[in-house]
Design a protein around this motif. Structure first.
Motif, mmCIF file in Angstrom:
data_model
loop_
_atom_site.group_PDB
_atom_site.id
_atom_site.type_symbol
_atom_site.label_atom_id
_atom_site.label_comp_id
_atom_site.label_asym_id
_atom_site.label_seq_id
_atom_site.Cartn_x
_atom_site.Cartn_y
_atom_site.Cartn_z
ATOM 1 N N MET A 152 14.223 -5.683 -6.986
ATOM 2 C CA MET A 152 12.915 -5.094 -6.766
ATOM 3 C C MET A 152 12.988 -3.674 -6.222
ATOM 4 N N GLY A 153 14.191 -3.194 -5.997
ATOM 5 C CA GLY A 153 14.338 -1.865 -5.440
ATOM 6 C C GLY A 153 13.875 -0.793 -6.407
ATOM 7 N N ASN A 154 13.355 0.298 -5.876
ATOM 8 C CA ASN A 154 12.874 1.388 -6.721
ATOM 9 C C ASN A 154 12.941 2.667 -5.911
ATOM 10 N N LEU A 155 13.902 3.521 -6.247
ATOM 11 C CA LEU A 155 14.106 4.746 -5.484
ATOM 12 C C LEU A 155 12.943 5.715 -5.634
ATOM 13 N N ASN A 156 12.152 5.569 -6.704
ATOM 14 C CA ASN A 156 11.062 6.500 -6.962
ATOM 15 C C ASN A 156 9.704 5.972 -6.493
ATOM 16 N N ARG A 157 9.689 4.886 -5.804
ATOM 17 C CA ARG A 157 8.420 4.322 -5.390
ATOM 18 C C ARG A 157 7.769 5.172 -4.294
ATOM 19 N N LEU A 158 6.478 5.029 -4.185
ATOM 20 C CA LEU A 158 5.708 5.787 -3.201
ATOM 21 C C LEU A 158 6.056 5.350 -1.775
ATOM 22 N N GLU A 159 5.777 6.215 -0.818
ATOM 23 C CA GLU A 159 5.915 5.846 0.582
ATOM 24 C C GLU A 159 4.952 4.700 0.873
ATOM 25 N N PRO A 160 5.295 3.816 1.837
ATOM 26 C CA PRO A 160 4.487 2.614 2.083
ATOM 27 C C PRO A 160 2.996 2.863 2.258
ATOM 28 N N VAL A 161 2.634 3.782 3.149
ATOM 29 C CA VAL A 161 1.212 4.020 3.416
ATOM 30 C C VAL A 161 0.511 4.578 2.175
ATOM 31 N N LYS A 162 1.180 5.485 1.463
ATOM 32 C CA LYS A 162 0.583 6.062 0.256
ATOM 33 C C LYS A 162 0.396 4.996 -0.824
ATOM 34 N N ALA A 163 1.405 4.126 -0.961
ATOM 35 C CA ALA A 163 1.305 3.068 -1.955
ATOM 36 C C ALA A 163 0.178 2.096 -1.592
ATOM 37 N N ALA A 164 0.089 1.761 -0.302
ATOM 38 C CA ALA A 164 -0.955 0.840 0.149
ATOM 39 C C ALA A 164 -2.340 1.454 -0.040
ATOM 40 N N GLN A 165 -2.472 2.741 0.274
ATOM 41 C CA GLN A 165 -3.764 3.416 0.119
ATOM 42 C C GLN A 165 -4.172 3.472 -1.351
ATOM 43 N N LYS A 166 -3.234 3.786 -2.227
ATOM 44 C CA LYS A 166 -3.517 3.846 -3.654
ATOM 45 C C LYS A 166 -3.895 2.468 -4.186
ATOM 46 N N PHE A 167 -3.220 1.446 -3.668
ATOM 47 C CA PHE A 167 -3.508 0.070 -4.083
ATOM 48 C C PHE A 167 -4.949 -0.308 -3.736
ATOM 49 N N ILE A 168 -5.359 0.007 -2.513
ATOM 50 C CA ILE A 168 -6.733 -0.299 -2.094
ATOM 51 C C ILE A 168 -7.738 0.499 -2.927
ATOM 52 N N ASP A 169 -7.463 1.781 -3.114
ATOM 53 C CA ASP A 169 -8.379 2.634 -3.878
ATOM 54 C C ASP A 169 -8.581 2.134 -5.305
ATOM 55 N N ASN A 170 -7.506 1.603 -5.903
ATOM 56 C CA ASN A 170 -7.573 1.208 -7.312
ATOM 57 C C ASN A 170 -7.937 -0.258 -7.527
ATOM 58 N N TYR A 171 -7.528 -1.131 -6.608
ATOM 59 C CA TYR A 171 -7.732 -2.565 -6.816
ATOM 60 C C TYR A 171 -8.845 -3.156 -5.948
ATOM 61 N N PHE A 172 -9.159 -2.517 -4.830
ATOM 62 C CA PHE A 172 -10.214 -3.015 -3.947
ATOM 63 C C PHE A 172 -11.131 -1.866 -3.515
ATOM 64 N N PRO A 173 -11.671 -1.131 -4.469
ATOM 65 C CA PRO A 173 -12.457 0.063 -4.128
ATOM 66 C C PRO A 173 -13.753 -0.233 -3.389
ATOM 67 N N TYR A 174 -14.256 -1.445 -3.504
ATOM 68 C CA TYR A 174 -15.540 -1.776 -2.881
ATOM 69 C C TYR A 174 -15.396 -2.660 -1.639
ATOM 70 N N CYS A 175 -14.180 -2.839 -1.165
ATOM 71 C CA CYS A 175 -13.989 -3.678 0.020
ATOM 72 C C CYS A 175 -14.559 -2.985 1.256
ATOM 73 N N ASP A 176 -14.787 -3.775 2.296
ATOM 74 C CA ASP A 176 -15.354 -3.229 3.533
ATOM 75 C C ASP A 176 -14.290 -2.677 4.476
ATOM 76 N N GLY A 177 -13.067 -3.121 4.288
ATOM 77 C CA GLY A 177 -11.988 -2.634 5.143
ATOM 78 C C GLY A 177 -10.649 -3.153 4.682
ATOM 79 N N ALA A 178 -9.581 -2.471 5.084
ATOM 80 C CA ALA A 178 -8.235 -2.890 4.703
ATOM 81 C C ALA A 178 -7.227 -2.360 5.709
ATOM 82 N N LEU A 179 -6.170 -3.131 5.905
ATOM 83 C CA LEU A 179 -5.108 -2.780 6.847
ATOM 84 C C LEU A 179 -3.747 -2.967 6.197
ATOM 85 N N LEU A 180 -2.818 -2.090 6.502
ATOM 86 C CA LEU A 180 -1.420 -2.259 6.121
ATOM 87 C C LEU A 180 -0.664 -2.768 7.338
ATOM 88 N N ALA A 181 0.025 -3.897 7.191
ATOM 89 C CA ALA A 181 0.747 -4.497 8.315
ATOM 90 C C ALA A 181 2.170 -4.853 7.883
#
Length: 239
Positions: free
Chosen positions: A1-30
């Motif tokens: 599952m390793g990927n040297l070109n993957r996004l930084e954790p927070v950036k990847a999590a933010q992009k994930f929320i923006d694209n997959y849960f755009p209408y949610c009320d809140g989200a946290l990365l833990a």
């Protein structure tokens, strides 16, 4: 599952929320990436809050070079998990919410985080004398099996059970949260670093060499303040 070109954790999590849960009320990365404990196999733990959800659910996906675990809740269902985690003394969701980095907040996430922090600081429900004696009995029974076992294969798994019972006993009698798997050692370290080192050393010696002495002594010392091993006179469920 390793990927040297993957996004930084927070950036990847933010992009994930923006694209997959755009209408949610809140989200946290833990999880481990937030605590600075990530390894090459770590995933992103993301807690999502959406008032339109009928019930909570959990889902795993792989995007942006990351395995992602989603823990989705409406604005009330998370409390049921808080209560459940409190009763079992394993604060999985409260810990994630408490430590989580806010990715989105339409209002209310700070309040949820405060609830989580309050629960964590309170600690689990205190054990009664009856519960302590019951735990003493089962530790004694397992320790006897461990001492008397001459089968290496069986001894390994008896030791596993003993380690779980003993770690639980130490943490709960000290009003501390317990854990499973890697969280056993993490919880012990949070409680008492020196004891955690002794605990790991005792079982490590047994697993490497088969020598049981340090494990036996460790268990005896743990039980001593509560009356020592318990067998004679123990009763459970008698009417």
């Amino acid at each position: 599952m390793g990927n040297l070109n993957r996004l930084e954790p927070v950036k990847a999590a933010q992009k994930f929320i923006d694209n997959y849960f755009p209408y949610c009320d809140g989200a946290l990365l833990a999880g481990s990436v937030v605590r600075g404990e990530a390894t090459k196999t770590s995933d992103l733990d993301i807690v999502v809050f959406d008032k339109t959800y009928i019930s909570s659910y959990r889902e795993s996906v792989f995007v942006y070079g990351w395995p992602i675990e989603v823990f989705a809740h409406n604005l009330n269902s998370y409390r049921d998990y808080f209560v459940s985690d409190f009763k079992r003394a394993r604060p999985s969701l409260p810990r994630m919410v408490s430590e989580g980095i806010i990715l989105k907040d339409n209002g209310g996430i700070d309040s949820v985080k405060s609830e989580a922090k309050e629960l964590l600081s309170k600690g689990p429900e205190k054990w009664s004398t009856e519960v302590i004696n019951t735990k003493r009995y089962f530790i004694t029974d397992t320790l006897d099996d461990f001492v008397g076992c001459n089968n290496r294969a069986e001894g390994i798994f008896i030791a596993n059970t003993l380690a779980e019972l003993v770690s639980e006993f130490v943490l709960r009698t000290n009003n501390k949260w317990i854990g499973a798997s890697k969280w056993i050692v993490r919880s012990l370290r949070e409680h008492d670093t020196k004891f955690a080192e002794q605990f790991v050393e005792a079982f490590d010696i047994f697993y490497r060499s088969g020598a049981k002495g340090k494990v036996i002594n460790l268990v005896d010392e743990i039980l001593k303040p509560y009356g020592g091993p318990l067998f004679d006179g123990f009763s459970l469920g008698k009417k």
